[in-house]
Design an enzyme around this catalytic site. Sequence first.
Site, PDB file in Angstrom:
ATOM      1  N   HIS A 144       0.835  -1.209   0.000  1.00 25.19           N
ATOM      2  CA  HIS A 144       0.000   0.000   0.000  1.00 25.19           C
ATOM      3  C   HIS A 144       0.870   1.259   0.000  1.00 25.19           C
ATOM      4  O   HIS A 144       0.655   2.179  -0.790  1.00 25.19           O
ATOM      5  CB  HIS A 144      -0.925   0.024   1.218  1.00 25.19           C
ATOM      6  CG  HIS A 144      -1.535   1.376   1.439  1.00 25.19           C
ATOM      7  ND1 HIS A 144      -2.652   1.805   0.766  1.00 25.19           N
ATOM      8  CD2 HIS A 144      -1.134   2.416   2.223  1.00 25.19           C
ATOM      9  CE1 HIS A 144      -2.928   3.049   1.134  1.00 25.19           C
ATOM     10  NE2 HIS A 144      -2.025   3.448   2.015  1.00 25.19           N
ATOM     11  N   HIS A 149       1.442   5.329  -2.474  1.00 23.89           N
ATOM     12  CA  HIS A 149       1.853   6.695  -2.131  1.00 23.89           C
ATOM     13  C   HIS A 149       3.077   7.205  -2.867  1.00 23.89           C
ATOM     14  O   HIS A 149       3.194   8.398  -3.132  1.00 23.89           O
ATOM     15  CB  HIS A 149       2.161   6.780  -0.631  1.00 23.89           C
ATOM     16  CG  HIS A 149       0.944   6.760   0.230  1.00 23.89           C
ATOM     17  ND1 HIS A 149       0.111   7.847   0.361  1.00 23.89           N
ATOM     18  CD2 HIS A 149       0.404   5.784   0.996  1.00 23.89           C
ATOM     19  CE1 HIS A 149      -0.889   7.543   1.180  1.00 23.89           C
ATOM     20  NE2 HIS A 149      -0.741   6.292   1.574  1.00 23.89           N
ATOM     21  N   SER A 209      -4.070   1.227  -4.491  1.00 29.46           N
ATOM     22  CA  SER A 209      -3.415   0.005  -4.045  1.00 29.46           C
ATOM     23  C   SER A 209      -4.431  -1.095  -3.729  1.00 29.46           C
ATOM     24  O   SER A 209      -4.060  -2.155  -3.258  1.00 29.46           O
ATOM     25  CB  SER A 209      -2.547   0.289  -2.813  1.00 29.46           C
ATOM     26  OG  SER A 209      -3.355   0.723  -1.735  1.00 29.46           O
TER      27      SER A 209
HETATM   28 FE   LIG Z   1      -1.930   5.315   2.973  1.00 32.77          FE
END
Ligand SMILES: [Fe+2]
Length: 255
Positions: A144, A149, A209
């Site tokens: 994730h 990110h 994600s």
């Molecule tokens: Fe996050």
Amino acid sequence: MKTDKALNQGVAPVTYGEGSRPPRGDYSRASADYSCEQAWADYTDADHDTYRRLYARQLQQLPGLACDEFIAAVQQLGEPAQIPRFDAISERLIRITGWQIVGVPGLIPEEAFFALLAARKFPVTDWIRKPEEFDYVVEPDVFHDLFGHVPLLFNPVFADYMQAYGAGGLKASRLDACELLARLYWYTVEFGLIDTPAGLRAYGAGILSSGGELRHSITSSQPKRIAFDLKRLMRTRYKIDSYQASYFVIRSFDE
Ligand SMILES: [Fe+2]
């Protein structure tokens, strides 16, 4: 909430979203700023395989659902056959936007999180989900954090927004306004949608994600999609263990 970093070592942080169990992670490994070494040698073949399969599944879903900026940047994560080494990504990131990534044991307290962002350091959880959590994991794991990110940190506008968010967060934490700022983060950085000439696209890491939520957020008739409105967003609570009931839609990253 105010957190004393020194006192908080070894203790999992409080989170604001509504979930059914506390966050996992070994916080005894963390130093004062909550960062830790990426225990790269400890990853098993099964861990690398989980990462590789998650990466492959998400990559083929991106066209038509993820924003162009994200698709352009995702290749910066490099060779997906193994869980990447944070140091190698940081080397590229520092050259392009001055950011670097640091390992953390899991979710960290807001104040420590804001302090890292303000210093252009993005905390990345170093453990990966179990195979049975392939489709959904409650807490952010390394997939994730990296896949969701890090690509947009290669984008100069977004990179500056994240640092400004960290600096604003440090101010808000002195005013006990963290929960409101947590909602802003949730509905933009994690679950944000953007309206583009080609149609609705995702830019939030929680969506990008997620195996199921990426398509759900763009094509399902169930969730509400609300034009970005800061006051309304600040009033909207969120859940961390199911698909979102509401998404906020920006018109451009400048917004
Ligand atoms: Fe996050």
